[in-house]
Design an enzyme around this catalytic site. Structure first.
Site, PDB file in Angstrom:
ATOM      1  N   ASN A 100      -1.328   4.364  20.304  1.00 35.45           N
ATOM      2  CA  ASN A 100      -0.605   3.314  19.581  1.00 35.45           C
ATOM      3  C   ASN A 100       0.505   2.760  20.454  1.00 35.45           C
ATOM      4  O   ASN A 100       1.012   3.446  21.346  1.00 35.45           O
ATOM      5  CB  ASN A 100      -0.025   3.884  18.276  1.00 35.45           C
ATOM      6  CG  ASN A 100       0.316   2.784  17.284  1.00 35.45           C
ATOM      7  OD1 ASN A 100      -0.452   1.827  17.132  1.00 35.45           O
ATOM      8  ND2 ASN A 100       1.444   2.905  16.604  1.00 35.45           N
ATOM      9  N   GLY A 157      -4.401   2.343  17.242  1.00 34.17           N
ATOM     10  CA  GLY A 157      -3.631   1.909  16.073  1.00 34.17           C
ATOM     11  C   GLY A 157      -3.272   3.071  15.171  1.00 34.17           C
ATOM     12  O   GLY A 157      -4.047   4.025  15.031  1.00 34.17           O
ATOM     13  N   ALA A 158      -2.092   2.983  14.566  1.00 34.12           N
ATOM     14  CA  ALA A 158      -1.630   4.049  13.664  1.00 34.12           C
ATOM     15  C   ALA A 158      -0.887   3.440  12.478  1.00 34.12           C
ATOM     16  O   ALA A 158       0.058   4.015  11.974  1.00 34.12           O
ATOM     17  CB  ALA A 158      -0.747   5.030  14.427  1.00 34.12           C
ATOM     18  N   GLY A 159      -1.356   2.266  12.039  1.00 35.11           N
ATOM     19  CA  GLY A 159      -0.813   1.668  10.805  1.00 35.11           C
ATOM     20  C   GLY A 159      -1.675   2.122   9.637  1.00 35.11           C
ATOM     21  O   GLY A 159      -2.308   3.184   9.683  1.00 35.11           O
ATOM     22  N   GLY A 160      -1.748   1.307   8.588  1.00 31.09           N
ATOM     23  CA  GLY A 160      -2.505   1.685   7.390  1.00 31.09           C
ATOM     24  C   GLY A 160      -3.968   1.959   7.690  1.00 31.09           C
ATOM     25  O   GLY A 160      -4.504   3.028   7.353  1.00 31.09           O
ATOM     26  N   LYS A 196       0.800  -1.236   0.000  1.00 28.02           N
ATOM     27  CA  LYS A 196       0.000   0.000   0.000  1.00 28.02           C
ATOM     28  C   LYS A 196       0.833   1.287   0.000  1.00 28.02           C
ATOM     29  O   LYS A 196       0.381   2.305  -0.501  1.00 28.02           O
ATOM     30  CB  LYS A 196      -0.943   0.018   1.217  1.00 28.02           C
ATOM     31  CG  LYS A 196      -2.148  -0.899   1.081  1.00 28.02           C
ATOM     32  CD  LYS A 196      -3.068  -0.729   2.283  1.00 28.02           C
ATOM     33  CE  LYS A 196      -4.318  -1.556   2.145  1.00 28.02           C
ATOM     34  NZ  LYS A 196      -5.279  -1.291   3.219  1.00 28.02           N
ATOM     35  N   VAL A 212       4.341   5.149  20.025  1.00 26.65           N
ATOM     36  CA  VAL A 212       3.714   6.488  20.063  1.00 26.65           C
ATOM     37  C   VAL A 212       4.212   7.365  18.915  1.00 26.65           C
ATOM     38  O   VAL A 212       3.461   8.195  18.389  1.00 26.65           O
ATOM     39  CB  VAL A 212       3.955   7.163  21.435  1.00 26.65           C
ATOM     40  CG1 VAL A 212       3.274   8.523  21.495  1.00 26.65           C
ATOM     41  CG2 VAL A 212       3.430   6.275  22.560  1.00 26.65           C
ATOM     42  N   LYS A 233       4.572   6.693  15.900  1.00 28.83           N
ATOM     43  CA  LYS A 233       3.722   6.525  14.702  1.00 28.83           C
ATOM     44  C   LYS A 233       2.411   7.279  14.871  1.00 28.83           C
ATOM     45  O   LYS A 233       1.876   7.834  13.913  1.00 28.83           O
ATOM     46  CB  LYS A 233       3.449   5.043  14.444  1.00 28.83           C
ATOM     47  CG  LYS A 233       4.639   4.310  13.887  1.00 28.83           C
ATOM     48  CD  LYS A 233       4.191   3.002  13.265  1.00 28.83           C
ATOM     49  CE  LYS A 233       5.342   2.049  13.105  1.00 28.83           C
ATOM     50  NZ  LYS A 233       4.902   0.668  12.971  1.00 28.83           N
TER      51      LYS A 233
HETATM   52  P1  NAP Z   1      -0.525  -2.332  10.073  1.00 24.60           P
HETATM   53  O1  NAP Z   1      -0.318  -1.187   9.151  1.00 24.60           O
HETATM   54  O2  NAP Z   1       0.485  -3.409  10.146  1.00 24.60           O
HETATM   55  O3  NAP Z   1      -0.777  -1.725  11.553  1.00 24.60           O
HETATM   56  C1  NAP Z   1      -0.874  -2.603  12.644  1.00 24.60           C
HETATM   57  C2  NAP Z   1      -1.289  -1.837  13.889  1.00 24.60           C
HETATM   58  O4  NAP Z   1      -1.433  -2.770  14.976  1.00 24.60           O
HETATM   59  C3  NAP Z   1      -0.245  -0.810  14.340  1.00 24.60           C
HETATM   60  O5  NAP Z   1      -0.900   0.277  14.968  1.00 24.60           O
HETATM   61  C4  NAP Z   1       0.554  -1.612  15.360  1.00 24.60           C
HETATM   62  O6  NAP Z   1       1.239  -0.833  16.314  1.00 24.60           O
HETATM   63  C5  NAP Z   1      -0.540  -2.396  16.039  1.00 24.60           C
HETATM   64  N1  NAP Z   1      -0.004  -3.584  16.723  1.00 24.60           N
HETATM   65  C6  NAP Z   1       0.612  -4.650  16.149  1.00 24.60           C
HETATM   66  N2  NAP Z   1       0.938  -5.552  17.096  1.00 24.60           N
HETATM   67  C7  NAP Z   1       0.543  -5.012  18.293  1.00 24.60           C
HETATM   68  C8  NAP Z   1       0.628  -5.462  19.639  1.00 24.60           C
HETATM   69  N3  NAP Z   1       1.173  -6.641  19.947  1.00 24.60           N
HETATM   70  N4  NAP Z   1       0.103  -4.662  20.614  1.00 24.60           N
HETATM   71  C9  NAP Z   1      -0.469  -3.476  20.302  1.00 24.60           C
HETATM   72  N5  NAP Z   1      -0.566  -2.994  19.033  1.00 24.60           N
HETATM   73  C10 NAP Z   1      -0.061  -3.766  18.042  1.00 24.60           C
HETATM   74  O7  NAP Z   1      -1.892  -3.093   9.737  1.00 24.60           O
HETATM   75  P2  NAP Z   1      -3.227  -2.478   9.070  1.00 24.60           P
HETATM   76  O8  NAP Z   1      -3.210  -2.758   7.609  1.00 24.60           O
HETATM   77  O9  NAP Z   1      -3.421  -1.111   9.568  1.00 24.60           O
HETATM   78  O10 NAP Z   1      -4.336  -3.442   9.714  1.00 24.60           O
HETATM   79  C11 NAP Z   1      -4.747  -3.293  11.052  1.00 24.60           C
HETATM   80  C12 NAP Z   1      -5.996  -4.134  11.284  1.00 24.60           C
HETATM   81  O11 NAP Z   1      -7.067  -3.607  10.482  1.00 24.60           O
HETATM   82  C13 NAP Z   1      -5.817  -5.593  10.854  1.00 24.60           C
HETATM   83  O12 NAP Z   1      -6.429  -6.419  11.805  1.00 24.60           O
HETATM   84  C14 NAP Z   1      -6.549  -5.688   9.517  1.00 24.60           C
HETATM   85  O13 NAP Z   1      -7.102  -6.964   9.333  1.00 24.60           O
HETATM   86  C15 NAP Z   1      -7.640  -4.637   9.689  1.00 24.60           C
HETATM   87  N6  NAP Z   1      -8.051  -4.024   8.410  1.00 24.60           N
HETATM   88  C16 NAP Z   1      -9.351  -4.106   8.049  1.00 24.60           C
HETATM   89  C17 NAP Z   1      -9.794  -3.521   6.875  1.00 24.60           C
HETATM   90  C18 NAP Z   1     -11.233  -3.642   6.484  1.00 24.60           C
HETATM   91  O14 NAP Z   1     -11.599  -3.307   5.333  1.00 24.60           O
HETATM   92  N7  NAP Z   1     -12.097  -4.055   7.378  1.00 24.60           N
HETATM   93  C19 NAP Z   1      -8.883  -2.842   6.037  1.00 24.60           C
HETATM   94  C20 NAP Z   1      -7.539  -2.774   6.434  1.00 24.60           C
HETATM   95  C21 NAP Z   1      -7.126  -3.382   7.618  1.00 24.60           C
HETATM   96  P3  NAP Z   1       2.775  -0.399  16.087  1.00 24.60           P
HETATM   97  O15 NAP Z   1       2.705   0.834  15.219  1.00 24.60           O
HETATM   98  O16 NAP Z   1       3.276  -0.125  17.444  1.00 24.60           O
HETATM   99  O17 NAP Z   1       3.479  -1.542  15.411  1.00 24.60           O
END
Ligand code: NAP
Length: 292
Positions: free
Chosen positions: A158, A134-137, A74, A161, A163
């Protein structure tokens, strides 16, 4: 029996990611194509990280009309595009590519996806205090949505922090009411109306866990609604805890459908009838629940 449904002029669309075998996007888009009577097919393509640039060039040469982009491409895919929509730039990630005569243009439809997933269940962030986990994608999309749609106050919590700070920085110019914090410190926030979970806590190896460990949080903070971007499992531990506390929980499945419909509106350059979207959403949701 002869299958003449795919012809020389049938438009090709698809999703790229790695892994991609689990994706539900072909089911969504091929169901929508039937619903809308579009002459198109939608396929899933596994693209390894090292092959991203050549895959995009190849897709363009083949005349693939539109692509969705999922993990891990992405952000990296932004280098392969001729232009990027303003909101996608703020989010810093792209999930939809549209074919144009100069190359692919990138968009992010996750904002629209999460907005309608909440709104169509009768909730709105406008004027509310929102806690984003959360602060990923997905977190970036949820944060920009909350800012765009007029949240009164936005807390971004997050594990890392820095991020959360980066996300806050990208939206603060237009929307100053933001505080960032560690996910461990959410219990110190005085009140929260809406929680948006965009962490992976509850998914995959974290199944059975909730990002909110103290279930007294919901009543203590006055929470009205909790959205969880996860849809597998259908009901995460977070949503189970909410249900027990009598609080509305919404999972991420509708976000998935609405971001797909928003991508189609970009590809086809037309508004899709909300009644047709609703019919397809219901069929897809029933199918997904029966088969997962
Ligand atoms: P990502 O960019 O990898 O971000 C992951 C997030 O989870 C970050 O904020 C990360 O924190 C946090 N995290 C990971 N391990 C952790 C832990 N052990 N304790 C606390 N926080 C933790 O992933 P993403 O693409 O944003 O996806 C996040 C979630 O959204 C996933 O479950 C995905 O399935 C879901 N999602 C759903 C849709 C939909 O259409 N419904 C679309 C996209 C994603 P750090 O920054 O500290 O690593």
């Amino acid at each position: 029996m002869v299958d003449n449904s795919v012809k020389g002029k049938t438009a090709v669309y698809g999703v790229i990611g790695c892994p991609i075998e689990h994706t539900f996007s072909p089911a969504i888009h091929n169901t929508m194509a039937k619903t809308l009577n579009k002459d198109m097919i939608y396929e899933a393509f596994r693209v390894e990280k090292d092959n991203l640039e050549s895959a995009i060039k190849g897709a363009y040469s083949l005349g693939i009309k539109g692509l969705n982009v999922t993990v891990p491409h992405k952000v990296e895919v932004m280098k392969c595009l001729c232009d990027i929509d303003k909101r996608a730039k703020v989010i810093g990630a792209v999930n939809t590519l549209k074919y144009t005569e100069n190359g692919y243009v990138g968009y992010n439809t996750d904002i629209i996806g999460v907005y309608y997933a909440i709104k169509n269940k009768g909730f709105d962030v406008k004027g509310k205090t929102v806690l984003l986990l959360g602060a990923g994608g997905a977190g970036n999309a949820c944060g920009v949505m909350a800012a765009d749609k007029g949240a009164k106050m936005l807390y971004i919590a997050n594990r890392t922090v820095s991020k959360a700070d980066k996300l806050a920085e990208s939206i603060r110019a237009e929307y100053p009411e933001i505080k960032t914090l560690s996910i461990d410190d959410i219990y110190d926030i005085p009140n929260v109306d809406i929680v948006l979970n965009a962490t992976v806590i509850g998914f995959g190896e974290n199944k059975g866990l909730s990002p909110i460990k103290d279930t007294g949080f919901y009543k203590n903070k006055g929470v009205e609604m909790v959205f969880d971007a996860i849809y597998s499992p259908w009901e995460t531990q977070l949503l189970k805890d909410c249900r027990k506390e009598g609080i509305t929980g919404i999972n991420g499945f509708d976000m998935l459908v609405y971001q797909a419909v928003a991508a189609e509106e970009i590809w086809f350059d037309e508004e899709i009838d909300p009644q047709l979207t609703e019919k397809a959403r219901k069929e897809l949701s029933d199918f997904y629940r029966e088969n997962n």
